[in-house]
Design a protein around this motif. Structure first.
Motif, PDB file in Angstrom:
ATOM      1  N   GLN A 126     -10.779   5.432  -2.299  1.00  0.00           N
ATOM      2  CA  GLN A 126     -11.297   6.749  -1.948  1.00  0.00           C
ATOM      3  C   GLN A 126     -12.801   6.750  -1.697  1.00  0.00           C
ATOM      4  O   GLN A 126     -13.261   7.289  -0.687  1.00  0.00           O
ATOM      5  CB  GLN A 126     -10.948   7.752  -3.053  1.00  0.00           C
ATOM      6  CG  GLN A 126     -11.416   9.168  -2.753  1.00  0.00           C
ATOM      7  CD  GLN A 126     -10.994  10.154  -3.834  1.00  0.00           C
ATOM      8  OE1 GLN A 126     -10.147   9.863  -4.684  1.00  0.00           O
ATOM      9  NE2 GLN A 126     -11.578  11.331  -3.815  1.00  0.00           N
ATOM     10  N   ASN A 156      -5.228  13.228   2.160  1.00  0.00           N
ATOM     11  CA  ASN A 156      -4.189  12.811   1.212  1.00  0.00           C
ATOM     12  C   ASN A 156      -4.639  11.594   0.422  1.00  0.00           C
ATOM     13  O   ASN A 156      -5.162  10.643   1.006  1.00  0.00           O
ATOM     14  CB  ASN A 156      -2.896  12.400   1.930  1.00  0.00           C
ATOM     15  CG  ASN A 156      -2.207  13.516   2.662  1.00  0.00           C
ATOM     16  OD1 ASN A 156      -2.855  14.350   3.282  1.00  0.00           O
ATOM     17  ND2 ASN A 156      -0.883  13.520   2.605  1.00  0.00           N
ATOM     18  N   ILE A 157      -4.378  11.644  -0.880  1.00  0.00           N
ATOM     19  CA  ILE A 157      -4.486  10.457  -1.721  1.00  0.00           C
ATOM     20  C   ILE A 157      -3.050  10.106  -2.113  1.00  0.00           C
ATOM     21  O   ILE A 157      -2.515  10.603  -3.105  1.00  0.00           O
ATOM     22  CB  ILE A 157      -5.363  10.709  -2.957  1.00  0.00           C
ATOM     23  CG1 ILE A 157      -6.743  11.225  -2.539  1.00  0.00           C
ATOM     24  CG2 ILE A 157      -5.495   9.436  -3.795  1.00  0.00           C
ATOM     25  CD1 ILE A 157      -7.596  11.715  -3.687  1.00  0.00           C
ATOM     26  N   GLU A 183      -3.676   4.606  -4.591  1.00  0.00           N
ATOM     27  CA  GLU A 183      -5.091   4.263  -4.769  1.00  0.00           C
ATOM     28  C   GLU A 183      -5.706   3.668  -3.515  1.00  0.00           C
ATOM     29  O   GLU A 183      -6.899   3.830  -3.261  1.00  0.00           O
ATOM     30  CB  GLU A 183      -5.238   3.302  -5.956  1.00  0.00           C
ATOM     31  CG  GLU A 183      -4.980   3.966  -7.295  1.00  0.00           C
ATOM     32  CD  GLU A 183      -5.123   3.009  -8.448  1.00  0.00           C
ATOM     33  OE1 GLU A 183      -5.955   3.269  -9.346  1.00  0.00           O
ATOM     34  OE2 GLU A 183      -4.418   1.985  -8.439  1.00  0.00           O
ATOM     35  N   LEU A 213      -4.571   6.180   1.966  1.00  0.00           N
ATOM     36  CA  LEU A 213      -5.230   7.466   2.136  1.00  0.00           C
ATOM     37  C   LEU A 213      -4.949   8.013   3.533  1.00  0.00           C
ATOM     38  O   LEU A 213      -4.613   7.256   4.452  1.00  0.00           O
ATOM     39  CB  LEU A 213      -6.739   7.317   1.923  1.00  0.00           C
ATOM     40  CG  LEU A 213      -7.138   6.641   0.599  1.00  0.00           C
ATOM     41  CD1 LEU A 213      -8.627   6.307   0.599  1.00  0.00           C
ATOM     42  CD2 LEU A 213      -6.795   7.531  -0.585  1.00  0.00           C
ATOM     43  N   SER A 256      -0.445  18.947  -4.845  1.00  0.00           N
ATOM     44  CA  SER A 256      -1.878  19.104  -4.597  1.00  0.00           C
ATOM     45  C   SER A 256      -2.693  18.970  -5.875  1.00  0.00           C
ATOM     46  O   SER A 256      -3.619  18.176  -5.960  1.00  0.00           O
ATOM     47  CB  SER A 256      -2.157  20.470  -3.952  1.00  0.00           C
ATOM     48  OG  SER A 256      -1.453  20.631  -2.752  1.00  0.00           O
ATOM     49  N   ARG A 308      -6.239  19.352  -0.437  1.00  0.00           N
ATOM     50  CA  ARG A 308      -5.982  17.920  -0.419  1.00  0.00           C
ATOM     51  C   ARG A 308      -4.718  17.585  -1.197  1.00  0.00           C
ATOM     52  O   ARG A 308      -4.469  18.111  -2.283  1.00  0.00           O
ATOM     53  CB  ARG A 308      -7.179  17.180  -1.038  1.00  0.00           C
ATOM     54  CG  ARG A 308      -7.058  15.670  -1.034  1.00  0.00           C
ATOM     55  CD  ARG A 308      -8.290  15.039  -1.644  1.00  0.00           C
ATOM     56  NE  ARG A 308      -9.490  15.330  -0.847  1.00  0.00           N
ATOM     57  CZ  ARG A 308     -10.731  15.038  -1.243  1.00  0.00           C
ATOM     58  NH1 ARG A 308     -10.930  14.468  -2.424  1.00  0.00           N
ATOM     59  NH2 ARG A 308     -11.751  15.325  -0.454  1.00  0.00           N
ATOM     60  N   ASN A 363      -2.646  15.148  -3.508  1.00  0.00           N
ATOM     61  CA  ASN A 363      -2.919  14.070  -4.461  1.00  0.00           C
ATOM     62  C   ASN A 363      -1.590  13.602  -5.036  1.00  0.00           C
ATOM     63  O   ASN A 363      -1.262  13.879  -6.193  1.00  0.00           O
ATOM     64  CB  ASN A 363      -3.865  14.531  -5.563  1.00  0.00           C
ATOM     65  CG  ASN A 363      -4.500  13.362  -6.294  1.00  0.00           C
ATOM     66  OD1 ASN A 363      -3.908  12.278  -6.349  1.00  0.00           O
ATOM     67  ND2 ASN A 363      -5.674  13.561  -6.852  1.00  0.00           N
ATOM     68  N   TRP A 364      -0.821  12.934  -4.193  1.00  0.00           N
ATOM     69  CA  TRP A 364       0.517  12.481  -4.601  1.00  0.00           C
ATOM     70  C   TRP A 364       0.433  11.446  -5.709  1.00  0.00           C
ATOM     71  O   TRP A 364       1.284  11.418  -6.605  1.00  0.00           O
ATOM     72  CB  TRP A 364       1.263  11.920  -3.404  1.00  0.00           C
ATOM     73  CG  TRP A 364       2.712  11.709  -3.679  1.00  0.00           C
ATOM     74  CD1 TRP A 364       3.370  10.537  -3.886  1.00  0.00           C
ATOM     75  CD2 TRP A 364       3.695  12.747  -3.798  1.00  0.00           C
ATOM     76  NE1 TRP A 364       4.693  10.762  -4.135  1.00  0.00           N
ATOM     77  CE2 TRP A 364       4.927  12.116  -4.077  1.00  0.00           C
ATOM     78  CE3 TRP A 364       3.653  14.145  -3.691  1.00  0.00           C
ATOM     79  CZ2 TRP A 364       6.110  12.827  -4.262  1.00  0.00           C
ATOM     80  CZ3 TRP A 364       4.826  14.857  -3.873  1.00  0.00           C
ATOM     81  CH2 TRP A 364       6.033  14.203  -4.160  1.00  0.00           C
ATOM     82  N   ASP A 403      -1.722  11.198  -8.265  1.00  0.00           N
ATOM     83  CA  ASP A 403      -1.872  11.848  -9.566  1.00  0.00           C
ATOM     84  C   ASP A 403      -0.639  12.658  -9.944  1.00  0.00           C
ATOM     85  O   ASP A 403      -0.293  12.767 -11.129  1.00  0.00           O
ATOM     86  CB  ASP A 403      -3.102  12.753  -9.570  1.00  0.00           C
ATOM     87  CG  ASP A 403      -4.397  11.977  -9.763  1.00  0.00           C
ATOM     88  OD1 ASP A 403      -4.336  10.752  -9.994  1.00  0.00           O
ATOM     89  OD2 ASP A 403      -5.480  12.590  -9.678  1.00  0.00           O
TER      90      ASP A 403
END
Length: 309
Positions: free
Chosen positions: A133, A154-155, A158, A161, A226, A248, A250-251, A253
């Motif tokens: 990131q 999108n994250i 790790e 992206l 999200s 954003r 954040n899949w 997390d």
């Protein structure tokens, strides 16, 4: 051992996907309900030409996700949590009982139209694999400007992206990413710059539509793709659904949160298996499977065996 149902965002859709739903009374009942809610034959939405439009893609993903999940539930596999990536949050909300199916059809049609109208051409999403990131954000800072907007969207993992913005800006970032060690860059089959501030105004309009909608407390946990938080309050689920197009993803997390809550079986609804690969990275002591690649009968047997452990 807990079970998670996951629902994909735009990208894995394919022509005739609604025509390939299980040939059952259950499938037909949902198609009939969708026809009535939409005021048109939904089987016209999945042609190759129709799927060029954001509205049609999102409606197909909603209907497909709900129908496949209901077939899995009918086979005895019940989710403890549901989670969807972007548009996938809508079938997730239906399956957990927070949102009526017909209401979801109408809201998704509006969502797709708003997104499509905001950026009819020249914008989209691109995936970048192999950078973290912070590394990518430094490259985005070099390119992003009012005339060349581009943002982290999108994250997914790790080092997996997604960026959103104008085609030209994304191209420049992808070139820089390749020069700085990215293993792969690819423009996605999405025609709008989702999950960034470029969609703040369409999201606000969708939120206005939610003001006349009543959601219910879910029967299982609604895990936001999200915020990576589990929501039980209807008003928080409504907010998540309305604004997720501009927030954003954040899949990574979200799947960590699922794993921490003892999820050890994650099942991705068709189409595709993108989320399955991302989820399996996190679920080191569990299983992530795609219903596109695993029969419902096999999943039912597996779920029963895991529950007895």
């Amino acid at each position: 051992m807990k079970i998670l149902f996951t629902f994909p965002g735009q990208g894995p859709q394919f022509p005739e996907m609604l025509h390939r739903l299980p040939a059952t009374a259950l499938s037909q009942s949902y198609l009939t309900r969708a026809n009535a809610a939409l005021g048109q034959d939904v089987l016209t939405l999945d042609s190759a030409v129709a799927l060029r439009a954001t509205r049609e893609v999102q409606l197909c993903l909603l209907i497909s996700g709900v129908v496949w999940a209901e077939h899995l539930r009918a086979a005895g596999v019940q989710p403890d949590f549901v989670s969807g990536l972007s548009i996938g949050a809508f079938p997730a909300a239906v399956i957990c009982g927070a949102l009526e199916f017909e209401t979801a059809v109408k809201l998704v049609a509006l969502r797709g139209e708003l997104m499509q109208q905001a950026y009819p051409q020249g914008f989209g999403l691109s995936a970048i694999v192999g950078l973290r990131q912070l590394e990518l954000e430094l490259l985005l800072d070099q390119v992003n400007s009012p005339m060349m907007p581009v943002f982290l969207a999108n994250i997914n993992a790790e080092n997996q992206l997604v960026i959103a913005g104008s085609d030209e800006a994304m191209h420049q970032v992808c070139v820089l990413a390749a020069e700085n060690g990215a293993q792969k860059t690819r423009k996605l089959a999405v025609s709008v710059p989702s999950h960034c501030v470029l969609l703040d105004k369409p999201a606000a309009k969708l939120a206005d539509a939610f003001n006349s909608v009543t959601l219910k407390r879910p029967t299982c946990g609604y895990l936001s793709g999200s915020s990576a938080r589990v929501y039980w309050q209807p008003e928080k689920i409504a907010d998540d659904l309305a604004f997720n197009m501009a927030r954003r993803v954040n899949w990574f997390d979200a799947m960590v949160a699922a794993y921490q809550r003892e999820v050890r079986l994650a099942v991705e609804m068709p189409p595709g298996s993108i989320l399955t690969g991302l989820t399996q990275r996190v679920m080191t002591e569990g299983l992530a499977l795609s219903l596109s690649q695993t029969a419902i009968s096999e999943l039912s047997t597996l779920a029963q065996r895991l529950e007895r452990r």
